[in-house]
Motif scaffolding. Structure first.
Motif, PDB file in Angstrom:
ATOM      1  N   SER A  57     -14.808 -17.349   4.368  1.00 30.26           N
ATOM      2  CA  SER A  57     -14.894 -16.913   5.755  1.00 30.26           C
ATOM      3  C   SER A  57     -16.344 -16.903   6.234  1.00 30.26           C
ATOM      4  N   LEU A  58     -16.550 -16.251   7.369  1.00 28.06           N
ATOM      5  CA  LEU A  58     -17.871 -16.121   7.977  1.00 28.06           C
ATOM      6  C   LEU A  58     -18.309 -14.660   7.920  1.00 28.06           C
ATOM      7  N   ALA A  59     -19.602 -14.452   7.794  1.00 25.87           N
ATOM      8  CA  ALA A  59     -20.142 -13.092   7.711  1.00 25.87           C
ATOM      9  C   ALA A  59     -19.723 -12.239   8.906  1.00 25.87           C
ATOM     10  N   ILE A  60     -19.627 -12.852  10.064  1.00 25.13           N
ATOM     11  CA  ILE A  60     -19.279 -12.110  11.280  1.00 25.13           C
ATOM     12  C   ILE A  60     -17.884 -11.488  11.202  1.00 25.13           C
ATOM     13  N   THR A  61     -17.001 -12.028  10.362  1.00 23.36           N
ATOM     14  CA  THR A  61     -15.629 -11.500  10.266  1.00 23.36           C
ATOM     15  C   THR A  61     -15.481 -10.410   9.210  1.00 23.36           C
ATOM     16  N   VAL A  62     -16.512 -10.154   8.416  1.00 23.42           N
ATOM     17  CA  VAL A  62     -16.378  -9.253   7.266  1.00 23.42           C
ATOM     18  C   VAL A  62     -15.818  -7.878   7.647  1.00 23.42           C
ATOM     19  N   PRO A  63     -16.311  -7.188   8.662  1.00 23.33           N
ATOM     20  CA  PRO A  63     -15.721  -5.872   8.972  1.00 23.33           C
ATOM     21  C   PRO A  63     -14.226  -5.958   9.290  1.00 23.33           C
ATOM     22  N   GLN A  64     -13.830  -6.960  10.086  1.00 22.85           N
ATOM     23  CA  GLN A  64     -12.410  -7.125  10.419  1.00 22.85           C
ATOM     24  C   GLN A  64     -11.604  -7.489   9.176  1.00 22.85           C
ATOM     25  N   LEU A  65     -12.172  -8.336   8.336  1.00 24.76           N
ATOM     26  CA  LEU A  65     -11.480  -8.779   7.133  1.00 24.76           C
ATOM     27  C   LEU A  65     -11.271  -7.616   6.163  1.00 24.76           C
ATOM     28  N   ILE A  66     -12.285  -6.792   5.989  1.00 24.74           N
ATOM     29  CA  ILE A  66     -12.142  -5.620   5.114  1.00 24.74           C
ATOM     30  C   ILE A  66     -11.046  -4.698   5.642  1.00 24.74           C
ATOM     31  N   ASP A  67     -11.045  -4.421   6.937  1.00 27.19           N
ATOM     32  CA  ASP A  67      -9.991  -3.578   7.518  1.00 27.19           C
ATOM     33  C   ASP A  67      -8.614  -4.195   7.322  1.00 27.19           C
ATOM     34  N   PHE A  68      -8.513  -5.510   7.534  1.00 24.32           N
ATOM     35  CA  PHE A  68      -7.247  -6.227   7.391  1.00 24.32           C
ATOM     36  C   PHE A  68      -6.735  -6.142   5.949  1.00 24.32           C
ATOM     37  N   ILE A  69      -7.613  -6.402   4.984  1.00 28.46           N
ATOM     38  CA  ILE A  69      -7.216  -6.334   3.575  1.00 28.46           C
ATOM     39  C   ILE A  69      -6.773  -4.919   3.224  1.00 28.46           C
ATOM     40  N   ASN A  70      -7.541  -3.923   3.626  1.00 29.33           N
ATOM     41  CA  ASN A  70      -7.149  -2.539   3.341  1.00 29.33           C
ATOM     42  C   ASN A  70      -5.787  -2.204   3.924  1.00 29.33           C
ATOM     43  N   ASP A  71      -5.488  -2.730   5.100  1.00 31.61           N
ATOM     44  CA  ASP A  71      -4.213  -2.457   5.761  1.00 31.61           C
ATOM     45  C   ASP A  71      -3.039  -3.163   5.094  1.00 31.61           C
ATOM     46  N   LYS A  72      -3.241  -4.403   4.644  1.00 36.11           N
ATOM     47  CA  LYS A  72      -2.139  -5.223   4.128  1.00 36.11           C
ATOM     48  C   LYS A  72      -2.021  -5.214   2.601  1.00 36.11           C
ATOM     49  N   HIS A  73      -3.002  -4.690   1.903  1.00 37.98           N
ATOM     50  CA  HIS A  73      -3.071  -4.778   0.441  1.00 37.98           C
ATOM     51  C   HIS A  73      -2.097  -3.812  -0.221  1.00 37.98           C
ATOM     52  N   PRO A  74      -1.473  -4.221  -1.337  1.00 40.61           N
ATOM     53  CA  PRO A  74      -0.530  -3.332  -2.014  1.00 40.61           C
ATOM     54  C   PRO A  74      -1.189  -2.207  -2.822  1.00 40.61           C
ATOM     55  N   TYR A  75      -2.490  -2.265  -3.101  1.00 39.73           N
ATOM     56  CA  TYR A  75      -3.168  -1.246  -3.901  1.00 39.73           C
ATOM     57  C   TYR A  75      -3.691  -0.115  -3.014  1.00 39.73           C
ATOM     58  N   ASP A  76      -3.777   1.076  -3.591  1.00 46.43           N
ATOM     59  CA  ASP A  76      -4.392   2.208  -2.894  1.00 46.43           C
ATOM     60  C   ASP A  76      -5.884   1.966  -2.678  1.00 46.43           C
ATOM     61  N   VAL A  77      -6.534   1.405  -3.693  1.00 43.24           N
ATOM     62  CA  VAL A  77      -7.970   1.124  -3.630  1.00 43.24           C
ATOM     63  C   VAL A  77      -8.188  -0.335  -4.036  1.00 43.24           C
ATOM     64  N   PRO A  78      -8.074  -1.251  -3.088  1.00 47.69           N
ATOM     65  CA  PRO A  78      -8.222  -2.664  -3.451  1.00 47.69           C
ATOM     66  C   PRO A  78      -9.676  -3.034  -3.737  1.00 47.69           C
ATOM     67  N   GLU A  79      -9.827  -3.958  -4.667  1.00 46.28           N
ATOM     68  CA  GLU A  79     -11.132  -4.577  -4.880  1.00 46.28           C
ATOM     69  C   GLU A  79     -11.427  -5.438  -3.658  1.00 46.28           C
ATOM     70  N   ILE A  80     -12.580  -5.224  -3.050  1.00 44.13           N
ATOM     71  CA  ILE A  80     -13.038  -6.081  -1.960  1.00 44.13           C
ATOM     72  C   ILE A  80     -14.529  -6.308  -2.196  1.00 44.13           C
ATOM     73  N   LEU A  81     -14.870  -7.502  -2.644  1.00 47.83           N
ATOM     74  CA  LEU A  81     -16.255  -7.850  -2.927  1.00 47.83           C
ATOM     75  C   LEU A  81     -16.672  -8.987  -2.008  1.00 47.83           C
TER      76      LEU A  81
END
Length: 110
Positions: free
Chosen positions: A62-86
């Protein structure tokens, strides 16, 4: 056009979960591509216990500009309580790839 490319990595507990998450991310134009690798053998500490699990890695282009939205999206859709996001910054790429990637994400970032 200046394009700051990033790779965002997360892991999930099944190939189906990885495929579902990848399709959602690409459909939302938060990434141009998601590569899925696995199964991986993961050993980690969770709630005071040493655990082992099979996981699948999603490498999100992806692009750096999308990182905040992408992190929120992953947290919302991810099956884990605390997903790895690096998030890793990509220091160089081919011009053609950078242009293609930016075009795929452009509708989301404009």
């Amino acid at each position: 056009m200046t394009t700051e490319i990033v790779e965002v990595t997360t892991t999930v507990d099944s190939e189906q979960a990885a495929t579902t998450l990848a399709k959602l991310i690409v459909a939302a134009r938060l990434a141009a591509c998601v590569q899925i690798n696995g199964p991986l053998h993961s050993i980690y500490r969770w709630q005071g216990e040493i655990c082992e699990a099979q996981e699948w890695r999603c490498t999100i282009k992806s692009l750096a500009i999308t990182v905040p939205q992408l992190i929120d999206f992953i947290n919302d859709k991810h099956p884990y309580d605390v997903p790895e996001i690096l998030v890793t910054q990509v220091h160089a790429s081919s011009e053609a790839y950078a242009q293609w990637l930016a075009e795929q994400v452009a509708r989301r970032t404009n």
